[in-house]
Design a protein around this motif. Structure first.
Motif, mmCIF file in Angstrom:
data_model
loop_
_atom_site.group_PDB
_atom_site.id
_atom_site.type_symbol
_atom_site.label_atom_id
_atom_site.label_comp_id
_atom_site.label_asym_id
_atom_site.label_seq_id
_atom_site.Cartn_x
_atom_site.Cartn_y
_atom_site.Cartn_z
ATOM 1 N N ALA A 185 -3.190 17.542 11.119
ATOM 2 C CA ALA A 185 -3.873 16.277 10.550
ATOM 3 C C ALA A 185 -2.609 15.387 10.579
ATOM 4 O O ALA A 185 -2.877 14.239 10.337
ATOM 5 N N LEU A 186 -1.387 15.654 10.754
ATOM 6 C CA LEU A 186 -0.102 14.553 10.646
ATOM 7 C C LEU A 186 -0.111 13.410 11.626
ATOM 8 O O LEU A 186 0.114 12.383 11.313
ATOM 9 N N PRO A 187 -0.373 13.983 13.070
ATOM 10 C CA PRO A 187 -0.673 12.829 13.987
ATOM 11 C C PRO A 187 -1.575 11.715 13.573
ATOM 12 O O PRO A 187 -1.177 10.549 13.634
ATOM 13 N N GLU A 188 -2.538 12.016 13.079
ATOM 14 C CA GLU A 188 -3.613 11.236 12.855
ATOM 15 C C GLU A 188 -3.312 10.367 11.652
ATOM 16 O O GLU A 188 -3.322 9.039 11.601
ATOM 17 N N LEU A 189 -2.447 11.114 10.356
ATOM 18 C CA LEU A 189 -2.201 10.361 9.186
ATOM 19 C C LEU A 189 -0.913 9.377 9.841
ATOM 20 O O LEU A 189 -1.095 8.209 9.075
ATOM 21 N N LYS A 190 -0.058 9.792 10.774
ATOM 22 C CA LYS A 190 1.035 8.991 11.032
ATOM 23 C C LYS A 190 0.382 7.719 11.777
ATOM 24 O O LYS A 190 1.048 6.429 11.547
ATOM 25 N N LYS A 191 -0.458 7.746 12.543
ATOM 26 C CA LYS A 191 -1.051 6.768 13.304
ATOM 27 C C LYS A 191 -1.860 5.940 12.208
ATOM 28 O O LYS A 191 -1.664 4.515 12.368
ATOM 29 N N LEU A 192 -2.716 6.225 11.342
ATOM 30 C CA LEU A 192 -3.385 5.620 10.392
ATOM 31 C C LEU A 192 -2.405 4.753 9.600
ATOM 32 O O LEU A 192 -2.707 3.623 9.044
ATOM 33 N N ALA A 193 -1.500 5.497 8.927
ATOM 34 C CA ALA A 193 -0.540 4.668 8.192
ATOM 35 C C ALA A 193 0.282 3.708 8.682
ATOM 36 O O ALA A 193 0.543 2.824 8.150
ATOM 37 N N GLY A 194 0.715 4.052 10.103
ATOM 38 C CA GLY A 194 1.059 2.878 10.879
ATOM 39 C C GLY A 194 0.641 1.444 11.017
ATOM 40 O O GLY A 194 0.706 0.454 10.893
ATOM 41 N N GLU A 195 -0.954 2.020 11.479
ATOM 42 C CA GLU A 195 -1.892 0.818 11.755
ATOM 43 C C GLU A 195 -1.943 -0.019 10.455
ATOM 44 O O GLU A 195 -1.964 -1.297 10.479
ATOM 45 N N ARG A 196 -2.609 0.625 9.203
ATOM 46 C CA ARG A 196 -2.781 -0.132 8.272
ATOM 47 C C ARG A 196 -1.569 -0.916 7.438
ATOM 48 O O ARG A 196 -1.732 -1.735 6.919
ATOM 49 N N SER A 197 -0.400 -0.048 7.483
ATOM 50 C CA SER A 197 0.754 -0.600 7.083
ATOM 51 C C SER A 197 1.167 -1.664 7.732
ATOM 52 O O SER A 197 1.712 -3.072 7.262
ATOM 53 N N GLN A 198 1.167 -1.794 9.006
ATOM 54 C CA GLN A 198 1.632 -2.924 9.832
ATOM 55 C C GLN A 198 0.690 -4.107 9.561
ATOM 56 O O GLN A 198 1.151 -5.266 9.399
ATOM 57 N N ALA A 199 -0.683 -3.864 9.384
ATOM 58 C CA ALA A 199 -1.558 -5.097 9.038
ATOM 59 C C ALA A 199 -1.020 -5.665 7.634
ATOM 60 O O ALA A 199 -1.363 -6.850 7.566
ATOM 61 N N LEU A 200 -1.273 -4.645 6.828
ATOM 62 C CA LEU A 200 -0.520 -5.437 5.381
ATOM 63 C C LEU A 200 0.759 -6.121 5.376
ATOM 64 O O LEU A 200 0.705 -7.169 5.109
ATOM 65 N N LEU A 201 1.517 -5.542 6.000
ATOM 66 C CA LEU A 201 2.907 -6.466 6.171
ATOM 67 C C LEU A 201 2.813 -7.666 6.987
ATOM 68 O O LEU A 201 3.352 -8.558 6.599
ATOM 69 N N GLU A 202 2.028 -7.921 7.981
ATOM 70 C CA GLU A 202 1.865 -9.041 8.822
ATOM 71 C C GLU A 202 1.019 -9.998 7.733
ATOM 72 O O GLU A 202 1.458 -11.106 7.846
ATOM 73 N N HIS A 203 0.172 -9.578 7.016
ATOM 74 C CA HIS A 203 -0.789 -10.304 6.180
ATOM 75 C C HIS A 203 0.410 -10.980 5.033
ATOM 76 O O HIS A 203 0.338 -12.228 4.678
ATOM 77 N N LEU A 204 1.134 -10.308 4.628
ATOM 78 C CA LEU A 204 2.118 -10.588 3.563
ATOM 79 C C LEU A 204 3.051 -11.324 4.119
ATOM 80 O O LEU A 204 3.600 -12.578 3.424
ATOM 81 N N ASP A 205 3.500 -10.998 5.358
ATOM 82 C CA ASP A 205 4.584 -12.108 6.001
ATOM 83 C C ASP A 205 4.076 -13.363 6.284
ATOM 84 O O ASP A 205 4.749 -14.374 6.045
ATOM 85 N N ARG A 206 2.687 -13.604 6.660
ATOM 86 C CA ARG A 206 2.224 -14.867 6.859
ATOM 87 C C ARG A 206 2.114 -15.760 5.451
ATOM 88 O O ARG A 206 2.478 -16.721 5.199
ATOM 89 N N TRP A 207 1.749 -15.074 4.430
ATOM 90 C CA TRP A 207 1.657 -15.458 2.991
ATOM 91 C C TRP A 207 3.066 -16.050 2.446
ATOM 92 O O TRP A 207 3.306 -16.896 2.000
ATOM 93 N N MET A 208 4.023 -15.016 2.610
ATOM 94 C CA MET A 208 5.626 -15.502 2.308
ATOM 95 C C MET A 208 5.985 -16.616 3.340
ATOM 96 O O MET A 208 6.923 -17.360 2.698
ATOM 97 N N SER A 209 5.685 -16.611 4.450
ATOM 98 C CA SER A 209 6.284 -17.645 5.202
ATOM 99 C C SER A 209 6.002 -19.026 4.971
ATOM 100 O O SER A 209 6.555 -20.090 4.787
ATOM 101 N N GLU A 210 4.646 -18.970 4.535
ATOM 102 C CA GLU A 210 4.115 -20.444 3.985
ATOM 103 C C GLU A 210 4.704 -20.951 2.758
ATOM 104 O O GLU A 210 4.786 -22.091 2.615
ATOM 105 N N ARG A 211 5.522 -20.163 2.156
ATOM 106 C CA ARG A 211 5.885 -20.550 0.919
ATOM 107 C C ARG A 211 7.595 -20.571 0.965
ATOM 108 O O ARG A 211 8.230 -21.109 0.121
ATOM 109 N N ASP A 212 8.040 -19.827 2.068
ATOM 110 C CA ASP A 212 9.674 -19.897 2.136
ATOM 111 C C ASP A 212 9.998 -20.992 2.594
ATOM 112 O O ASP A 212 9.646 -21.559 3.409
ATOM 113 N N ARG A 213 11.093 -21.491 2.096
ATOM 114 C CA ARG A 213 11.454 -22.853 2.245
ATOM 115 C C ARG A 213 12.426 -23.083 3.675
ATOM 116 O O ARG A 213 12.990 -24.074 3.852
#
Length: 275
Positions: free
Chosen positions: A216-244
């Motif tokens: 199960a671990l290869p699938e978990l590692k892939k799923l965690a990477g994909e979902r985490s990267q998507a979340l971090l990119e979303h947060l990055d866009r939000w933070m960048s709009e507010r970072d001076r």
């Protein structure tokens, strides 16, 4: 301090130190070097954070707070300061450039993916990207850094192709060691804040299972990477709009640093009585 609290702290620090000492032993760092580093941190924090308001912190008070002798406090203060050899500055600069490349539509293709960039020429080039997201840093130096750590490569026609959507150096041992220090420090500081300020905690969660099949671990590692990267990119866009730095005209007062980190871990399960 209550005996149970002391025991709990000792148990927690023992667990925390195991991977750190493993890292030190693997890299040939002897105990005395670690001890001097620890003493320096004790002395620096006692001096900087535990002074009496309106009074200069004395060596005697630092000695009382740290349990070191006044002579040892003076010796430790004379030790050369440790720095990160500029690694954190390189990491932050590279991370900003990569984040801009990923989220800025000017540097994306029709499908929204980061496009291969010429080094210079026109409004869509690597030099423009660096100027937009890394200030006055020389574009050639930034490119050399990204190539050194395996984040970008040159295509046959000379364009620059992004290999990773975040700064995770494949090469560059100093950079990886700097990340060990900065990211671990932020996590420990978050947990410390939550202990000291339970009414205003920072978000800190994890999911943990100890009887997963190896398959199960290869699938978990892939799923965690994909979902985490998507979340971090979303947060990055939000933070960048507010970072001076990225948005100099952004409203607001003060200057705060905020970070959201995600990590994946796996190991063979060991029972409570196993080492």
């Amino acid at each position: 301090m209550e005996e149970n609290i002391t025991k709990a702290i000792a148990a927690a620090i023992t667990k925390l130190l195991r991977p750190i000492v493993m890292f030190l032993l693997r890299n040939g760092v002897p105990y005395q070097t670690f001890a001097d580093i620890a003493k320096r941190v004790y002395v620096d924090l006692a001096t900087e954070k535990f002074d009496i308001p309106g009074r200069k912190q004395s060596k005697s008070r630092v000695a009382i707070l740290t349990g070191l002798s006044r002579r040892e406090v003076l010796r430790v203060k004379r030790l050369p300061a440790q720095d990160d050899l500029g690694a954190l500055d390189r990491i932050n600069r590279a991370a900003r450039v990569i984040a801009g490349w990923v989220r800025d539509r000017r540097f994306s293709d029709e499908s929204g993916q980061p496009t291969d960039l010429p080094f210079d020429g026109g409004n869509v080039c690597f030099m423009k990207l660096v100027k937009s997201y890394s200030g006055d840093a020389p574009a050639r130096a930034v490119l050399d850094e990204l190539m050194r750590v395996g984040i970008v490569e040159r295509t046959p026609d000379g364009r620059i192709h992004l290999l990773e959507r975040s700064y995770i150096p494949k090469a560059g041992e100093i950079d990886k060691i700097a990340i060990l220090g900065s990211d671990t420090a932020d996590l420990v500081s978050t947990i410390d804040h939550n202990i000291c300020h339970p009414d205003t905690p920072f978000f800190q969660r994890k999911v943990n299972y100890d009887n997963l099949p190896s398959e199960a671990l290869p699938e978990l590692k892939k799923l965690a990477g994909e979902r985490s990267q998507a979340l971090l990119e979303h947060l990055d866009r939000w933070m960048s709009e507010r970072d001076r730095d990225a948005n100099p005209r952004g409203p607001g007062t003060g200057r705060k640093r905020a970070m959201v980190g995600i990590y994946y871990f796996q190991e063979d399960y060991k029972g409570e009585n196993e080492k």
